[in-house]
Design a protein around this motif. Structure first.
Motif, PDB file in Angstrom:
ATOM      1  N   ASP A  99       0.833  -1.190   0.000  1.00  0.00           N
ATOM      2  CA  ASP A  99       0.000   0.000   0.000  1.00  0.00           C
ATOM      3  C   ASP A  99       0.873   1.247   0.000  1.00  0.00           C
ATOM      4  O   ASP A  99       1.692   1.448   0.883  1.00  0.00           O
ATOM      5  CB  ASP A  99      -0.884  -0.035   1.249  1.00  0.00           C
ATOM      6  N   SER A 134       0.156   4.162   0.656  1.00  0.00           N
ATOM      7  CA  SER A 134      -0.070   5.166   1.697  1.00  0.00           C
ATOM      8  C   SER A 134       0.893   4.990   2.869  1.00  0.00           C
ATOM      9  O   SER A 134       1.092   5.918   3.642  1.00  0.00           O
ATOM     10  CB  SER A 134      -1.520   5.128   2.175  1.00  0.00           C
ATOM     11  N   MET A 135       1.529   3.806   2.986  1.00  0.00           N
ATOM     12  CA  MET A 135       2.528   3.671   4.054  1.00  0.00           C
ATOM     13  C   MET A 135       3.696   4.611   3.816  1.00  0.00           C
ATOM     14  O   MET A 135       4.231   5.210   4.745  1.00  0.00           O
ATOM     15  CB  MET A 135       3.024   2.237   4.125  1.00  0.00           C
ATOM     16  N   LYS A 180      -2.103  -9.714   4.975  1.00  0.00           N
ATOM     17  CA  LYS A 180      -2.861  -8.752   5.756  1.00  0.00           C
ATOM     18  C   LYS A 180      -1.927  -7.701   6.332  1.00  0.00           C
ATOM     19  O   LYS A 180      -2.284  -6.547   6.440  1.00  0.00           O
ATOM     20  CB  LYS A 180      -3.663  -9.487   6.825  1.00  0.00           C
ATOM     21  N   GLU A 181      -0.674  -8.118   6.639  1.00  0.00           N
ATOM     22  CA  GLU A 181       0.231  -7.127   7.200  1.00  0.00           C
ATOM     23  C   GLU A 181       0.795  -6.204   6.154  1.00  0.00           C
ATOM     24  O   GLU A 181       0.997  -5.041   6.397  1.00  0.00           O
ATOM     25  CB  GLU A 181       1.379  -7.832   7.912  1.00  0.00           C
ATOM     26  N   GLN A 191      -0.632  -5.011   3.782  1.00  0.00           N
ATOM     27  CA  GLN A 191      -1.560  -3.975   3.375  1.00  0.00           C
ATOM     28  C   GLN A 191      -1.719  -2.918   4.449  1.00  0.00           C
ATOM     29  O   GLN A 191      -2.474  -1.974   4.293  1.00  0.00           O
ATOM     30  CB  GLN A 191      -2.910  -4.592   3.041  1.00  0.00           C
ATOM     31  N   GLY A 192      -1.017  -3.079   5.533  1.00  0.00           N
ATOM     32  CA  GLY A 192      -1.012  -2.015   6.519  1.00  0.00           C
ATOM     33  C   GLY A 192      -2.195  -2.088   7.454  1.00  0.00           C
ATOM     34  O   GLY A 192      -2.096  -1.710   8.607  1.00  0.00           O
ATOM     35  N   ALA A 193      -3.315  -2.542   6.978  1.00  0.00           N
ATOM     36  CA  ALA A 193      -4.463  -2.592   7.864  1.00  0.00           C
ATOM     37  C   ALA A 193      -5.145  -3.943   7.745  1.00  0.00           C
ATOM     38  O   ALA A 193      -4.643  -4.935   8.217  1.00  0.00           O
ATOM     39  CB  ALA A 193      -5.429  -1.490   7.505  1.00  0.00           C
ATOM     40  N   GLY A 194      -6.218  -3.968   7.052  1.00  0.00           N
ATOM     41  CA  GLY A 194      -6.910  -5.225   6.857  1.00  0.00           C
ATOM     42  C   GLY A 194      -7.534  -5.673   8.152  1.00  0.00           C
ATOM     43  O   GLY A 194      -7.249  -5.148   9.223  1.00  0.00           O
ATOM     44  N   PHE A 215      -4.575   7.907   7.334  1.00  0.00           N
ATOM     45  CA  PHE A 215      -4.934   7.369   6.027  1.00  0.00           C
ATOM     46  C   PHE A 215      -6.134   6.440   6.118  1.00  0.00           C
ATOM     47  O   PHE A 215      -6.405   5.850   7.163  1.00  0.00           O
ATOM     48  CB  PHE A 215      -3.745   6.624   5.431  1.00  0.00           C
ATOM     49  N   SER A 246      -6.436   3.538   4.913  1.00  0.00           N
ATOM     50  CA  SER A 246      -6.035   2.182   5.287  1.00  0.00           C
ATOM     51  C   SER A 246      -5.189   2.191   6.559  1.00  0.00           C
ATOM     52  O   SER A 246      -4.596   1.186   6.903  1.00  0.00           O
ATOM     53  CB  SER A 246      -5.237   1.568   4.151  1.00  0.00           C
ATOM     54  N   TYR A 247      -5.098   3.328   7.211  1.00  0.00           N
ATOM     55  CA  TYR A 247      -4.266   3.574   8.403  1.00  0.00           C
ATOM     56  C   TYR A 247      -2.791   3.619   8.064  1.00  0.00           C
ATOM     57  O   TYR A 247      -2.045   4.369   8.665  1.00  0.00           O
ATOM     58  CB  TYR A 247      -4.480   2.542   9.509  1.00  0.00           C
ATOM     59  N   ALA A 248      -2.326   2.758   7.106  1.00  0.00           N
ATOM     60  CA  ALA A 248      -0.927   2.795   6.680  1.00  0.00           C
ATOM     61  C   ALA A 248       0.045   2.655   7.835  1.00  0.00           C
ATOM     62  O   ALA A 248       1.066   3.328   7.892  1.00  0.00           O
ATOM     63  CB  ALA A 248      -0.639   4.075   5.890  1.00  0.00           C
ATOM     64  N   LEU A 249      -0.280   1.791   8.791  1.00  0.00           N
ATOM     65  CA  LEU A 249       0.690   1.521   9.861  1.00  0.00           C
ATOM     66  C   LEU A 249       1.815   0.676   9.280  1.00  0.00           C
ATOM     67  O   LEU A 249       1.588  -0.150   8.401  1.00  0.00           O
ATOM     68  CB  LEU A 249       0.004   0.770  11.005  1.00  0.00           C
ATOM     69  N   PHE A 250       3.025   0.884   9.773  1.00  0.00           N
ATOM     70  CA  PHE A 250       4.155   0.103   9.264  1.00  0.00           C
ATOM     71  C   PHE A 250       4.096  -1.296   9.872  1.00  0.00           C
ATOM     72  O   PHE A 250       4.245  -1.445  11.080  1.00  0.00           O
ATOM     73  CB  PHE A 250       5.471   0.775   9.620  1.00  0.00           C
ATOM     74  N   PRO A 251       3.893  -2.316   9.042  1.00  0.00           N
ATOM     75  CA  PRO A 251       3.650  -3.660   9.588  1.00  0.00           C
ATOM     76  C   PRO A 251       4.876  -4.255  10.262  1.00  0.00           C
ATOM     77  O   PRO A 251       4.751  -5.168  11.063  1.00  0.00           O
ATOM     78  CB  PRO A 251       3.249  -4.473   8.361  1.00  0.00           C
ATOM     79  N   GLN A 276      -6.136  -0.098  15.700  1.00  0.00           N
ATOM     80  CA  GLN A 276      -5.239   0.349  14.625  1.00  0.00           C
ATOM     81  C   GLN A 276      -5.534   1.787  14.272  1.00  0.00           C
ATOM     82  O   GLN A 276      -4.640   2.602  14.066  1.00  0.00           O
ATOM     83  CB  GLN A 276      -5.427  -0.531  13.385  1.00  0.00           C
TER      84      GLN A 276
END
Lengths: 703, 337
Positions: free
Chosen positions: A586, A588-589, A692-693, A695-698, B83, B85-90, B141
């Protein structure tokens, strides 16, 4: 500019700077120095990035730097009239050294800053710098050599402009004759090349399709073995298959002798020429077409086939009316890919060609040895390049318009329809000889180096070849390497080890730029990078000889040219891997990272790279392996001091020392496997719980 | 000037030949929460990204805190963004995610983490610092994303459809939390959504956008009660749009005649469905009656076309097919053209 030596010297830092040279006679350097200094001075002023003056200065300095380099050649000015202004120009100048290199780099850096200040790449300075530098590199190492080569085609041996001569070379009957169709001798080289390419592409596509069908759509038991076998040719130096074929089918070959003993078939040299090359190429390219077609087959949504079945179609009918049309774009892509590979293949035609000449070998023989005729080589290279580009263009068009990829984000319910029985049987019938043949070839490769003379059927075991190539001893002065192959082996390892990370860096960086940045001319940029992939190795080799043998960039005979050659030939693969990985992530990250204050470089390092680790691994391995196995381009670029393993092996093959060649190849492949494992160990393949990870969210499990 | 947080001056954004944002100008005061509302493709997200610096305008200026930032990249502006999709760094845990900004901006790592912990506590996530984003629920999240955006005390906080990944049930709660946080920290916020109800609920002011232009700017009540164009009337809440003519202080459409001051000429008026009252007997006919729990919605056939009417359940129901008459108070009618 002021301190570092402007010209290329033997020592790293000896020699005079441009300033010194400028006053010392080479006065044409002075305006460049003045302008560059002015740019540097201006950049110390606050707010300089938005002014017009800086832009003008930087562009002018670059123009001068490039202009002076081309205006004054090694042995004097390239254009008349220069001597009138700068008398010293008559003596000429040598290639650029560190000073020139750093000055160029600094100017590019300034240019990118200025562009960023004008909103290029959304004002992102790092991205802007990366684009400017990659473009400059592509221009210097991809387009400039090709242009130079193109112009060489119009130059007669004595240096004049010769349109007539070019036409003569272009229309030579030895290129275009069609005699083989009339049964009166051989065809022209171009015709030969096209015939070989078409046949090789046709057969390997067919074989690839059979393999893909078996692996994707049947419960065939040996699937895993098939996948494993199909990887082998990728780590095999291209001509090794050719050598093995000679050993099997040559006049004194293993199978030929067997045939002579049992069936009383008189040994002939039938394998030299079209049949042999074709065999070797099909063996080498089938895995490539296999991977393409496997991708296509797996991308076909099974529900489409199920729909057809529920509408009452029998398996064969479903296959013909649904599966096959969906496969067609993939087939076209595979065919063209194999065609391009066949055109570019150099090792096999050289080893197995006999009297059957193709463009790539013809180019080689036009340049090496006593008949050094760059004009002719350039003409041939231009023909080869045009053929390749046409195929490449067709492939792009085909994939652009007709690809019905049916993978969607939604999960595909349904099972893939098994292929009809008839097709399965046919596929197995095709595969079995291929597998047997592949196994035979690799038995030769593994075993051939350890028998006295595999070429003449003397199968008594021996280590003498390995000893010849790789003997060493621990003496008083430490390790001493006696073997004849050590030099080339060490150079190869060095070059590959240097080229692989550089290739990966430039490939991944380019992928990131293309996938994530917006800038004027992005389409052209992307096309340029792909182009460097489409150019056949032989053409690259000749063009480097044409371009970098003379100032301003005089680097032939160095290790640098080998590294650079690999960088730009393999970068598109790293780029593709990077782009595929980035498309899964994604965007947006990265944007989040930017809004938190991270610039392009910090975002790339902290967010992007950790997430595309697997792609980095792929790019590293691929560029390393290709650098170790490539022949076509490097054979023009190796020198006595910097010989490469493949070129060395090629030399042994030409001398008929098959056993030594095979032994060395086996060692080379072993070394590659060890290195790949090492790379994997270092880079690691730690994947954070996919999907799922990424994509940042899911949806995440609630506590 | 000093209390203007964001200003757009004739901003245009083109992608090739397509115009995403077409010459828009507005300003947002400090501490205000402004929503960009509109259908997809209206340019609202592009406008938000222009504020963030993720896009640069093709023409015009973007000012943040009075400073022209039109050519500055996102990393050189002081904005926080949440964002869709939140765009958190996984690959980073919650604490690393939140302290990312302060660390990148050159902060000392320990200080950055202390700051991050403080914010995490304020959004109610203390104790989850070591978790990876994948180990959190959707709502958590979302709060990490908000914490990450506000940890650096940005001049502007941007929300790009922050509720689209939240359960319908949770939305009301999360939306209230966002509003509360924004007020508590005194932040200027810009919020993008296509959901008019969400926009009405959270905003101080709403910018309604249509095809790259601003259709109307106003408070939620302004927009609902006095829509400026048929598009706004229709997009915010339900509206009956009736074409007719104005002459001599009256609006006429077929047998409908209502008091309406204004210039003579052709006109379109908007009437909200709940502002129409019904009485049994009359020239109009009930085409359908739909029971919706809290209210009943009628479609009535009148001389001026089919009208939507919404009545509270406390009133007697009108069966479908019955004859009715409609009553509209003069103040409940807005001329939109």
């Amino acid at each position: 500019m002021i301190v570092l030596p402007w010209y290329r010297q033997d020592g790293l830092f000896s020699g005079a700077s441009a300033l010194f040279q400028g006053f010392g006679g080479n006065a044409w350097l002075l305006p460049g120095v003045v302008l560059a200094l002015a740019s540097a001075g201006l950049s110390l002023q606050p707010g300089w990035r938005k002014g017009t003056a800086a832009m003008v200065l930087v562009v002018a300095s670059m123009a001068l730097l490039v202009g002076q380099g081309f205006a004054v050649g090694l042995n004097g000015p390239n254009w008349p009239g220069i001597v009138a202004h700068f008398p010293a120009a008559a003596e000429g100048q040598t290639g650029l050294g560190w000073g020139g290199f750093i000055a160029g780099l600094a100017l590019l850096g300034l240019l990118s800053e200025l562009l960023a200040a004008r909103g290029f790449c959304r004002g992102e300075r790092f991205a802007s710098g990366a684009v400017v530098i990659i473009v400059a590199l592509l221009v210097l190492f991809v387009f400039f050599p090709i242009l130079k080569l193109g112009s060489a085609a119009f130059i007669s041996p004595d240096g004049g402009f010769a349109l007539v001569e070019f036409w003569g070379r272009l229309s030579a009957p030895e290129l275009w004759r069609l005699n083989c169709f009339q049964g009166t001798g051989r065809c022209g080289v171009v015709i030969n090349t096209v015939i070989l390419g078409t046949l090789a592409a046709l057969l390997s596509t067919l074989l690839g399709l059979a393999l893909a069908m078996l692996v994707a759509r049947t419960n065939f038991r040996l699937k895993r073995t098939l996948r494993a076998i199909s990887i082998l040719p990728i780590i095999t130096p291209p001509f090794v298959v050719g050598v093995a074929i000679i050993v099997l089918f040559g006049r004194t070959g293993v199978l030929t002798q067997l045939g002579a003993d049992i069936f009383d078939v008189r040994p002939t040299r039938w394998v030299y020429g079209l049949p042999g090359i074709l065999m070797a190429q099909v063996l080498a390219f089938a895995p490539v077409t296999f991977l393409v077609l496997l991708g296509t087959l797996e991308a076909i949504n099974p529900t489409l086939e199920e729909a057809s079945t529920t509408l009452g179609a029998r398996p064969m009918k479903t296959f013909r009316t649904v599966t096959w049309p969906l496969l067609r774009p993939g087939l076209a892509a595979a065919f063209l890919l194999a065609f391009i590979e066949s055109l570019a293949d150099f090792g096999n035609p050289l080893v197995l060609g006999g009297g059957y000449e193709v463009l790539s070998t013809k180019i080689f023989f036009a340049v090496v040895g006593a008949r050094y005729d760059l004009g002719n080589a350039a003409t041939l290279a231009m023909i080869l390049l045009s053929l390749t580009l046409v195929a490449f263009w067709l492939q792009m068009r085909w994939l652009g318009n007709k690809s019905y990829v049916t993978v969607t984000g939604k999960s595909d319910a349904g099972l893939a329809a098994p292929v009809p029985q008839v097709i399965k049987v046919a596929a197995i019938a095709l595969i079995v000889p291929w597998v047997a043949f592949t196994i035979g070839v690799y038995l030769i490769v593994v075993g051939g180096g350890f028998v006295t003379d595999v070429g003449r059927l003397d199968l008594s075991p021996t280590f003498s070849h390995i000893v010849t190539a790789f003997s060493f001893e621990f003496g008083e002065n430490g390790l001493r390497l006696y073997g004849s192959a050590w030099d080339s082996m060490i150079t190869t390892l060095w070059v590959s080890a240097i080229a692989a990370p550089l290739t990966t860096v430039i490939g991944i960086l380019t992928a990131w730029l293309v996938a994530r940045q917006d800038f004027a001319g992005k389409k052209a940029f992307e096309f340029g990078t792909m182009l460097s992939f489409a150019i056949p190795g032989t053409v690259v080799g000749v063009s480097y000889v044409a371009a970098f043998n003379v100032p301003p960039v005089d680097i032939t005979g160095t290790m640098a040219i080998l590294v650079i050659c690999f960088m730009f030939r393999n970068m598109p693969v790293g780029m593709r891997a990077g782009m595929a990985a980035l498309s899964q992530i994604d965007r947006s990250m990265e944007e989040a990272s930017q809004t938190m204050g991270a610039g392009g470089l910090a975002t790339l390092r902290n967010v992007v790279l950790p997430l595309i680790r697997p792609a980095i691994f792929t790019a590293l391995v691929y560029s390393f392996v290709t650098a170790m196995t490539a022949v076509s381009a490097v054979i023009f670029l190796v020198s006595a001091r910097h010989n490469m393993a493949t070129a060395y092996i090629m030399g042994r093959v030409e001398n008929g020392e098959y056993a030594l060649a095979i032994a060395y190849s086996a060692v080379l492949m072993l070394v590659m496997i060890v290195c790949v494992v090492l790379i994997q160990f270092v880079v690691g393949q730690r994947r954070l719980g996919r999907r799922k990870e990424l994509q940042g969210a899911g949806p995440a499990p609630a506590e | 000037m000093s209390d203007t947080a964001i200003e757009f001056v004739n901003v245009i954004k083109r992608y090739g030949s397509a115009v995403a944002v077409d010459d828009i100008s507005f300003s947002i005061a400090k501490g205000e929460l402004v929503t960009f509302l509109g259908p997809s493709g209206c340019g609202k997200t592009t406008s938000l990204r222009l504020i963030a610096g993720l896009e640069l305008p093709s023409e015009g200026q973007v000012l943040i805190g009075g400073r022209d930032v039109s050519r500055d990249p996102a990393s050189e502006r002081n904005v926080g963004m949440v964002f869709q999709s939140y765009a958190l760094f996984p690959h980073m845990n919650v604490l690393d995610n939140v302290s990312y900004g302060p660390v990148i901006r050159g902060g000392n790592k320990a200080e950055a983490q202390a700051k991050a912990r403080e914010i995490l506590e304020q959004v109610g996530l203390a104790g989850l610092q070591a978790r990876l984003p994948s180990e959190l629920s959707g709502g958590q999240q979302q709060r990490v994303a908000v914490a990450r955006a506000i940890v650096q005390q940005p001049e502007v906080l941007l929300f790009d459809e922050p509720l689209s990944n939240v359960d319908a049930k949770l939305r009301r709660k999360v939306r209230a939390e966002i509003r509360d946080l924004q007020r508590r920290f005194g932040l200027t916020a810009v919020y993008v959504t296509h959901d008019q109800e969400e926009a009405l609920a959270v905003s101080d002011r709403i910018v309604v956008m249509q095809a790259g232009r601003i259709a109307q700017i106003g408070t939620p009540q302004d927009l609902y009660d006095r829509p400026a164009t048929p598009f706004v009337a229709d997009f915010i809440g339900d509206a009956n749009l009736i074409d007719g003519t104005v002459r001599g202080g009256h609006f006429r459409a077929a047998d409908l005649e209502l008091v309406l001051a204004g210039d003579d000429g052709p006109a379109t008026v908007s009437i909200r469905p709940e502002r129409i009252t019904l009485q049994t007997g009359g020239p109009s006919k009930v085409l359908s009656a739909t029971y919706l729990g809290s209210r009943t919605e009628y479609v009535i056939e009148t001389g001026a076309g089919e009208l939507l009417v919404s009545r509270p359940i406390s009133e007697p129901a009108m069966p479908s097919g019955s004859a009715v008459s409609l009553h509209i108070a003069p103040g409940d009618l807005t001329r939109v053209r």
